[in-house]
Design a protein around this motif. Structure first.
Motif, PDB file in Angstrom:
ATOM      1  N   ALA A  86       6.313  -7.324  -0.088  1.00  0.00           N
ATOM      2  CA  ALA A  86       7.020  -8.266  -0.958  1.00  0.00           C
ATOM      3  C   ALA A  86       7.581  -7.563  -2.192  1.00  0.00           C
ATOM      4  CB  ALA A  86       6.084  -9.395  -1.380  1.00  0.00           C
ATOM      5  N   ASP A  87       6.829  -6.593  -2.717  1.00  0.00           N
ATOM      6  CA  ASP A  87       7.302  -5.870  -3.898  1.00  0.00           C
ATOM      7  C   ASP A  87       8.493  -4.978  -3.559  1.00  0.00           C
ATOM      8  OD1 ASP A  87       7.119  -5.261  -6.657  1.00  0.00           O
ATOM      9  OD2 ASP A  87       6.093  -3.381  -6.188  1.00  0.00           O
ATOM     10  N   ASN A  88       8.447  -4.336  -2.397  1.00  0.00           N
ATOM     11  CA  ASN A  88       9.602  -3.554  -1.954  1.00  0.00           C
ATOM     12  C   ASN A  88      10.826  -4.440  -1.762  1.00  0.00           C
ATOM     13  OD1 ASN A  88       8.932  -0.613  -1.494  1.00  0.00           O
ATOM     14  ND2 ASN A  88       7.258  -1.548  -0.350  1.00  0.00           N
ATOM     15  N   LEU A  89      10.610  -5.618  -1.228  1.00  0.00           N
ATOM     16  CA  LEU A  89      11.708  -6.570  -1.050  1.00  0.00           C
ATOM     17  C   LEU A  89      12.254  -7.004  -2.409  1.00  0.00           C
ATOM     18  CD1 LEU A  89      13.479  -8.369   0.693  1.00  0.00           C
ATOM     19  CD2 LEU A  89      11.579 -10.004   0.833  1.00  0.00           C
ATOM     20  N   ARG A  90      11.359  -7.237  -3.364  1.00  0.00           N
ATOM     21  CA  ARG A  90      11.790  -7.636  -4.714  1.00  0.00           C
ATOM     22  C   ARG A  90      12.667  -6.560  -5.354  1.00  0.00           C
ATOM     23  NH1 ARG A  90      10.578  -6.249  -9.622  1.00  0.00           N
ATOM     24  NH2 ARG A  90       8.991  -4.779  -8.866  1.00  0.00           N
ATOM     25  N   SER A 107      16.144   0.035   4.385  1.00  0.00           N
ATOM     26  CA  SER A 107      15.233   0.814   5.218  1.00  0.00           C
ATOM     27  C   SER A 107      13.835   0.838   4.616  1.00  0.00           C
ATOM     28  CB  SER A 107      15.755   2.244   5.374  1.00  0.00           C
ATOM     29  OG  SER A 107      15.881   2.880   4.113  1.00  0.00           O
ATOM     30  N   VAL A 108      13.742   0.831   3.285  1.00  0.00           N
ATOM     31  CA  VAL A 108      12.440   0.822   2.617  1.00  0.00           C
ATOM     32  C   VAL A 108      11.695  -0.464   2.941  1.00  0.00           C
ATOM     33  CG1 VAL A 108      11.248   0.845   0.395  1.00  0.00           C
ATOM     34  CG2 VAL A 108      13.223   2.329   0.761  1.00  0.00           C
ATOM     35  N   VAL A 109      12.393  -1.577   2.857  1.00  0.00           N
ATOM     36  CA  VAL A 109      11.783  -2.866   3.180  1.00  0.00           C
ATOM     37  C   VAL A 109      11.395  -2.907   4.656  1.00  0.00           C
ATOM     38  CG1 VAL A 109      12.166  -5.356   3.350  1.00  0.00           C
ATOM     39  CG2 VAL A 109      12.994  -4.101   1.344  1.00  0.00           C
ATOM     40  N   ASP A 110      12.280  -2.414   5.509  1.00  0.00           N
ATOM     41  CA  ASP A 110      12.000  -2.419   6.952  1.00  0.00           C
ATOM     42  C   ASP A 110      10.772  -1.570   7.280  1.00  0.00           C
ATOM     43  OD1 ASP A 110      14.123  -4.090   7.389  1.00  0.00           O
ATOM     44  OD2 ASP A 110      15.516  -2.493   7.959  1.00  0.00           O
ATOM     45  N   VAL A 126       7.901 -16.726   5.142  1.00  0.00           N
ATOM     46  CA  VAL A 126       8.365 -16.782   3.748  1.00  0.00           C
ATOM     47  C   VAL A 126       9.176 -15.535   3.403  1.00  0.00           C
ATOM     48  CG1 VAL A 126       7.613 -16.738   1.337  1.00  0.00           C
ATOM     49  CG2 VAL A 126       6.529 -18.298   2.942  1.00  0.00           C
ATOM     50  N   LEU A 127       8.669 -14.366   3.761  1.00  0.00           N
ATOM     51  CA  LEU A 127       9.383 -13.131   3.431  1.00  0.00           C
ATOM     52  C   LEU A 127      10.661 -12.978   4.252  1.00  0.00           C
ATOM     53  CD1 LEU A 127       6.461 -10.570   2.955  1.00  0.00           C
ATOM     54  CD2 LEU A 127       7.754 -11.818   1.219  1.00  0.00           C
ATOM     55  N   LEU A 128      10.633 -13.455   5.492  1.00  0.00           N
ATOM     56  CA  LEU A 128      11.837 -13.399   6.316  1.00  0.00           C
ATOM     57  C   LEU A 128      12.947 -14.253   5.705  1.00  0.00           C
ATOM     58  CD1 LEU A 128      13.195 -12.375   8.886  1.00  0.00           C
ATOM     59  CD2 LEU A 128      12.255 -14.367  10.090  1.00  0.00           C
ATOM     60  N   LEU A 199       4.983 -15.475  -2.871  1.00  0.00           N
ATOM     61  CA  LEU A 199       5.793 -14.626  -1.996  1.00  0.00           C
ATOM     62  C   LEU A 199       7.210 -15.149  -1.846  1.00  0.00           C
ATOM     63  CD1 LEU A 199       3.211 -13.881   0.849  1.00  0.00           C
ATOM     64  CD2 LEU A 199       3.913 -12.351  -0.997  1.00  0.00           C
ATOM     65  N   GLY A 200       7.407 -16.402  -2.151  1.00  0.00           N
ATOM     66  CA  GLY A 200       8.737 -16.995  -2.002  1.00  0.00           C
ATOM     67  C   GLY A 200       9.652 -16.820  -3.200  1.00  0.00           C
TER      68      GLY A 200
END
Length: 220
Positions: A86-90, A107-110, A126-128, A199-200
């Protein structure tokens, strides 16, 4: 002969007791087989029965505790992986907002996503949903996300009966008063529900996120 077999099984169990909890968890089938073999010896000779039975019960209890430790560790690790993803996605969301990047791929998030072997209920969905946000939707959602995290910290602190920082105590009081007006204080909070809400929340900048995370994580 029966006593020697019993001692052999107990020595093998002792070896597992002295192993790391995760090793015991991985070998649970073998350990269960050892226990079955010991119990299958039937009635032990009277002189040795008491001592051997006590050892068996002791080792069985230690193995049971180790298995619980392994399960607890696996659960903590699973949540650590979720929050890390979640933090990488943020961070990626913040980059998108700063550069007006319409692409939601990273790629980092993946990579962080692929490292998650166990998804606690609801977390992947939620993350998707965040991964699939358009730039416009991300900008709209992130505008309220920082304030939402502040409120989630307060709700977590109330749930866990923890002190709220002095700077946020007035906000906590206002929240509690508002909840009393809305539903007479009967709101049923769960930690799992708070986590899914956390997470949302997309696109929060580093500094406010770090401050909120320190409070929220302390309530885990």
């Amino acid at each position: 002969a029966v006593v020697e077999k019993a001692k052999d099984y107990l020595n093998q169990l002792k070896t597992w007791v002295e192993s790391a909890p995760e090793s015991i968890a991985a070998a649970k089938t073998n350990i269960d087989e050892l226990k079955t073999q010991f119990e299958g010896l039937g009635e032990l000779p009277r002189k040795a029965a008491s001592e051997l039975t006590q050892q068996y019960q002791h080792y069985s209890e230690q193995i049971k505790k180790a298995l619980q430790e392994a399960r607890d560790y696996a659960q903590v690790k699973a949540w650590d992986n979720i929050f890390n993803c979640a933090d990488n996605l943020r961070r990626h969301e913040c980059e998108r907002l700063a550069t007006d990047d319409a692409c939601g791929e990273s790629s980092v998030v993946d990579d962080a996503w692929e490292r998650i072997g166990q998804w606690p209920s609801g977390t992947q969905e939620v993350l998707l949903a965040r991964k699939q946000l358009s730039l416009e939707a991300l900008r709209t959602a992130s505008a309220a996300a920082e304030q939402n995290l502040e409120v989630l910290c307060i709700r977590a602190e109330i749930l866990r009966q923890r002190e709220t920082p002095e700077a946020n105590k007035a906000q906590r009081m206002a929240y509690q008063v508002e909840q009393l007006k809305l539903n007479f204080g009967k709101r049923d909070e769960t930690w799992e529900g708070l986590v899914l809400e956390w997470l949302g929340q997309p696109g929060v900048a580093d500094a406010p996120y770090a401050a909120a995370w320190q409070r929220f994580n302390a309530c885990r």
